[in-house]
Design a protein around this motif. Structure first.
Motif, PDB file in Angstrom:
ATOM      1  N   UNK A   1      19.345  15.832  -6.277  1.00 62.48           N
ATOM      2  CA  UNK A   1      19.245  14.620  -5.444  1.00 62.48           C
ATOM      3  C   UNK A   1      18.331  14.929  -4.257  1.00 62.48           C
ATOM      4  N   UNK A   2      17.309  14.107  -4.029  1.00 62.42           N
ATOM      5  CA  UNK A   2      16.377  14.402  -2.917  1.00 62.42           C
ATOM      6  C   UNK A   2      16.234  13.178  -2.031  1.00 62.42           C
ATOM      7  N   UNK A   3      16.165  13.423  -0.703  1.00 59.29           N
ATOM      8  CA  UNK A   3      16.062  12.308   0.256  1.00 59.29           C
ATOM      9  C   UNK A   3      14.758  12.416   1.046  1.00 59.29           C
ATOM     10  N   UNK A   4      14.107  11.303   1.231  1.00 65.95           N
ATOM     11  CA  UNK A   4      12.936  11.188   2.109  1.00 65.95           C
ATOM     12  C   UNK A   4      11.889  12.276   1.879  1.00 65.95           C
ATOM     13  N   UNK A   5      11.499  12.440   0.654  1.00 69.55           N
ATOM     14  CA  UNK A   5      10.476  13.441   0.375  1.00 69.55           C
ATOM     15  C   UNK A   5       9.097  12.776   0.276  1.00 69.55           C
ATOM     16  N   UNK A   6       8.075  13.542   0.615  1.00 73.04           N
ATOM     17  CA  UNK A   6       6.705  13.028   0.469  1.00 73.04           C
ATOM     18  C   UNK A   6       5.931  13.915  -0.511  1.00 73.04           C
ATOM     19  N   UNK A   7       6.681  14.602  -1.379  1.00 69.13           N
ATOM     20  CA  UNK A   7       6.066  15.573  -2.285  1.00 69.13           C
ATOM     21  C   UNK A   7       5.736  14.997  -3.667  1.00 69.13           C
ATOM     22  N   UNK A   8       6.012  13.687  -3.840  1.00 73.06           N
ATOM     23  CA  UNK A   8       5.797  13.097  -5.174  1.00 73.06           C
ATOM     24  C   UNK A   8       4.884  11.880  -5.090  1.00 73.06           C
ATOM     25  N   UNK A   9       4.112  11.671  -6.165  1.00 71.13           N
ATOM     26  CA  UNK A   9       3.225  10.514  -6.251  1.00 71.13           C
ATOM     27  C   UNK A   9       4.064   9.241  -6.326  1.00 71.13           C
ATOM     28  N   UNK A  10       3.939   8.349  -5.330  1.00 68.72           N
ATOM     29  CA  UNK A  10       4.785   7.146  -5.339  1.00 68.72           C
ATOM     30  C   UNK A  10       4.485   6.231  -6.534  1.00 68.72           C
ATOM     31  N   UNK A  11       3.336   6.447  -7.192  1.00 66.34           N
ATOM     32  CA  UNK A  11       2.970   5.537  -8.283  1.00 66.34           C
ATOM     33  C   UNK A  11       3.572   5.953  -9.629  1.00 66.34           C
ATOM     34  N   UNK A  12       3.781   7.276  -9.851  1.00 65.60           N
ATOM     35  CA  UNK A  12       4.303   7.684 -11.166  1.00 65.60           C
ATOM     36  C   UNK A  12       5.390   8.756 -11.080  1.00 65.60           C
ATOM     37  N   UNK A  13       5.754   9.170  -9.880  1.00 65.45           N
ATOM     38  CA  UNK A  13       6.833  10.147  -9.697  1.00 65.45           C
ATOM     39  C   UNK A  13       6.413  11.586  -9.895  1.00 65.45           C
ATOM     40  N   UNK A  14       5.160  11.822 -10.288  1.00 65.32           N
ATOM     41  CA  UNK A  14       4.719  13.207 -10.554  1.00 65.32           C
ATOM     42  C   UNK A  14       4.668  14.034  -9.264  1.00 65.32           C
ATOM     43  N   UNK A  15       4.959  15.327  -9.428  1.00 70.32           N
ATOM     44  CA  UNK A  15       4.845  16.236  -8.281  1.00 70.32           C
ATOM     45  C   UNK A  15       3.392  16.275  -7.790  1.00 70.32           C
TER      46      UNK A  15
END
Ligand code: GAP
Length: 610
Positions: free
Chosen positions: A182-196
């Motif tokens: 479970x992850x909160x408020x991360x900016x490590x993933x592409x908001x368009x497809x969820x990829x790292x």
């Protein structure tokens, strides 16, 4: 690749605000305000062209700014410098080492983002240690993870992960080592497809080129990322020829280039744009205090009035913030559409004492907790200390100090305590700067001591207040602000939606449109052309005889032309001598019509259009 030169310029649009922006973007194209650069070749991301109306709008903005800086003041002079300058300038200014944004790439699509523009997201991260293909025996040991928003089935994460491993040659991928977290408020993933995404890394924004026939490192140069540095490097020349004394300013309008990672929001963040920059040079506070006994500091918010010789940097800074707000209001941006944002200490450049950003509430701006638009930067007004001139003095070896007769005369009259306090304060600020720039402690101490000694003889490096604005952002703000829709009757009296660009007459691309009521009546056409020619020396005029008069009015409403003049049969005297040589004058916003003498027209708008 999202950022490739051949991709279409991106217009990031939000839902409701997006609809409005879509209408604005479409009007800009339809009416010739703004086009994609290189459109027939698919566009060039981050580059925009201005059509006939946009070109006039931009000229009017620049003229209004230039006039406000130079024509209406005695203490500012202009400069027009080259775009490519000596590359050492960018070392001195810090641009080669620090003018960078952090970027991240999508591990799946390679799409590039500015790290600070990724919205924080929460969800379940699905991580894998690798993948194998039983049939072919291929395997990948690259780890990968996908963030799924709450409620999405695990299959969608696995689908994205399989695509990732397929790109690495594992065709029928069996995913290995699945773990969830479970992850909160991360900016490590592409908001368009969820990829790292990749780890953030710096990307210098300067566009490089080579000067001369050999493409070598010695010939490498840059398209300027700001116009300001030219002002600093020409400071001494301008001072000598202009007979100005500190406090005074040098201003410049010109192109700047930044290889933005993610150009977006129409023209807001472009790769080629224009700036309007003023460097206003002031005395260091120690010099002002030595001459006037004390320095004036702001007593509260608001415009501090006419400049006074005892002003310290804070007064000058406040003065320029307020002057710039006045400028925007004067060309039609209401105060309520603007925001005064004081940069927080951790946002300030290390040399800046204070920076106020002037924001405009664009439709695509973010909203605060109360739903209010927060605004995006139109201009920054920075108190930059003596950093810039000091840097160019260090890198060029040329003195950037000025001699101040009044300071020299005032110093001997100070009592010893004052002399010592001012010397110490100046010494400390100079030493702090030198140490920060990498000088050794003893060397910095010696030089700062010498400079403090020089102050007592009337010499110092001026400090600077820098109001720095973008022409294109302002043009976009004026377009957004002008856009309106209301109801107006069509030819048959039926109400229809009217699109109207309510530009202030001062910046409206065309000031007045002249129409003969009918184009097949030679007398009307002849008279209308006479009126057009009468007005032309005073303002930009558009002559239009094609189509029904109502449609012609609508076309001008969309172009933002504030006034329309129609030559009708009354003008020719056919309805009696008292109306002869009068015209129908239509006002764009109210659509009110008046009868006005032709002879009165040229003077009628003098005050409003300049
Ligand atoms: N000399 C200081 C300086 O250049 P800045 O905040 O980086 O400061 C000043 O730029 C102004 O230039 C901004 O407020 C903005 O109006 C404009 N500007 C900067 N980058 C831009 C871009 N990529 N596209 C359009 N305008 C830009």
């Amino acid at each position: 690749m999202a950022d490739a030169n051949t991709t279409k310029p991106s217009v990031v649009l939000l839902t409701k605000a997006g609809e409005l922006m879509e209408k604005i973007v479409s009007l800009c194209k339809r009416r010739g305000f703004i086009f994609q650069s290189s459109e027939i070749y698919g566009g060039l991301n981050g580059f925009w062209d201005y059509g006939p109306l946009g070109a006039e709008l931009k000229r009017n903005i620049k003229e209004a700014w230039w006039r406000s800086m130079t024509q209406f003041r005695d203490d500012i002079v202009g400069l027009e410098a080259t775009i490519i300058m000596h590359p050492k300038i960018w070392e001195a200014s810090g641009h080669t080492s620090t003018f960078a944004d952090l970027m991240v790439d999508c591990l799946l699509t390679k799409k590039r983002f500015r790290a600070d523009q990724i919205e924080p997201q929460s969800g379940i991260a699905y991580s894998y240690t690798g993948a194998t293909d039983g049939a072919s025996g291929k395997e990948s040991k690259d780890s990968f993870s996908v963030l799924l928003p709450p409620g999405k089935p695990p299959e969608s994460a696995r689908k994205v992960a399989k695509q990732f491993y397929q790109l690495r040659g594992v065709e029928n991928a069996t995913l290995l080592g699945e773990r969830t977290e479970q992850i909160k408020d991360t900016t490590r993933y592409n908001p368009e497809n969820g990829s790292l995404l990749t780890e953030p890394r710096p990307f210098n924004l300067m566009l490089e080129t080579y000067v001369g026939p050999v493409k070598s490192d010695e010939n490498k140069s840059y398209l300027r990322p700001e116009t300001a540095q030219a002002i600093f490097v020409q400071f001494k020349n301008v001072l000598e020829v202009s007979r100005q004394k500190v406090p005074f300013g040098i201003c410049q309008i010109g192109k700047a280039f930044r290889n933005e990672i993610n150009p977006r929001n129409f023209t807001f963040r472009s790769r080629e744009f224009e700036q309007m920059e003023l460097e206003f040079f002031i005395r260091p506070d120690e010099a002002t205090e030595a001459i006037y006994g004390s320095i004036a500091t702001p007593s509260g918010p608001g415009h501090p009035g006419e400049p006074q010789p005892n002003w310290g940097w804070q007064m000058w800074h406040q003065y320029w913030v307020e002057e710039r707000f006045r400028f925007y209001e004067n060309i039609g941006l209401p105060r309520i559409s603007l925001v005064e944002y004081w940069q927080k200490p951790d946002e300030l450049a290390h040399y800046a004492k204070a920076t106020v950003d002037i924001l405009y509430k664009f439709p695509f701006s973010k909203r605060d907790d109360k739903g209010e638009l927060m605004g995006e930067e139109l201009e920054g007004v920075a108190a930059r200390s003596d950093f810039d001139l000091s840097q160019h003095q260090r890198y060029s070896g040329k003195s950037m100090t000025v001699f101040d007769e009044e300071l020299k005369a005032a110093w001997p009259k100070l009592d010893d305590a004052k002399k010592s306090a001012l010397s110490q304060s100046y010494f400390e600020s100079r030493k702090k700067y030198l140490v920060k720039m990498g000088e050794s402690e003893p060397k910095a101490e010696k030089q700062a001591r010498d400079e403090s000694e020089a102050l007592s003889k009337g010499y110092y490096i001026p400090h600077v207040i820098e109001p720095s604005a973008g022409v294109d952002r302002l043009a976009l703000a004026l377009i957004c602000n002008a856009y309106g829709e209301d109801q107006a009757p069509d030819e048959k009296g039926k109400m229809e939606t009217r699109v109207v660009m309510k530009f202030h007459p001062r910046i409206a691309p065309v000031k007045v449109a002249v129409f003969p009521l009918l184009k097949n009546k030679p007398d009307l056409v002849k008279k209308a052309k006479e009126v057009r020619d009468l007005l032309r020396p005073h303002m930009s005029v558009f002559y239009d005889e094609a189509g029904a008069i109502g449609r012609r009015y609508r076309r001008q409403d969309e172009a933002g032309t504030p006034f329309g003049v129609t030559i009708d049969f009354e003008t020719l005297g056919e309805k009696g001598p008292e109306l002869q040589d009068t015209v129908t004058l239509r006002e764009r916003d109210s659509m009110k019509q008046d009868r006005v003498k032709i002879a009165d027209l040229p003077q009628r708008w003098r005050a409003t259009i300049r």
